[in-house]
Design a protein around this motif. Structure first.
Motif: not given
Length: 188
Positions: A23-49
């Protein structure tokens, strides 16, 4: 995106739980990544295709959450590439510009589900882990008829490269009427 912590009934399957969030919305990506890590996922983020596809090529994730519209193109390219590289991967498309045609395309390209923003982390987890044979639950707050019409007009407008005259012709609508509709805010 809200982080509700009612995730007790959802458990991750055994095995790989890598998740790519695009997602290209940096704040949204960070919030979703933290929320998904709390649920047990190992997250990586990207802001471009470009970056997302490079990550998929080097280490394809088991799960992906991809925004439909990114600054450098269409998120469906990421969903399609993930399906090609890792056919068993599960992806969900998020968008603030939902419409039926893009939802159908997303599912045809391999997305498990198509969620409108704002979607909370529990909705994303449910969509990612849902059995493909199960039907998705009907939305709690479906779009109004006015919103569906507005979304359709917006889609045609985008397909016509934001050309008002061409959009009006294709919709069989007077150009001034279309201009008034486009000037208004989206209905709820």
């Amino acid at each position: 995106m809200t982080d509700t912590s009612t995730q007790d009934e959802i458990t991750l399957p055994d095995g790989e739980v890598t998740l790519l969030i695009v997602d290209d919305d940096h704040a949204f990506v960070q919030r979703l990544a933290r929320a998904m890590e709390k649920r047990g996922f190992e997250t990586e983020t990207s802001e471009t295709i470009e970056d997302a596809i490079a990550r998929i090529e080097s280490n394809p994730p088991a799960y992906a959450v991809v925004d439909m519209r990114l600054g450098d193109g269409n998120g469906l390219d990421v969903v399609d590439r993930l399906r090609q590289v890792r056919p068993d991967a599960r992806s969900v498309v998020l968008t603030g510009y939902g419409n039926i045609a893009t939802a159908v395309t997303a599912v045809k390209l391999g997305a498990m589900d198509y969620l409108s923003k704002p979607a909370d982390a529990d909705d994303v987890v449910t969509a990612l882990l849902r059995n493909p044979e199960d039907r998705a639950a009907p939305p709690d707050n479906p779009m109004s008829a006015d919103r569906v019409r507005w979304e359709h007009i917006q889609r045609i407008y985008e397909l016509c490269d934001r050309n008002v005259s061409e959009t009006a012709r294709r919709l069989n609508m007077h150009r001034r009427t279309l201009q008034r509709i486009l000037a208004k805010r989206a209905p709820r």
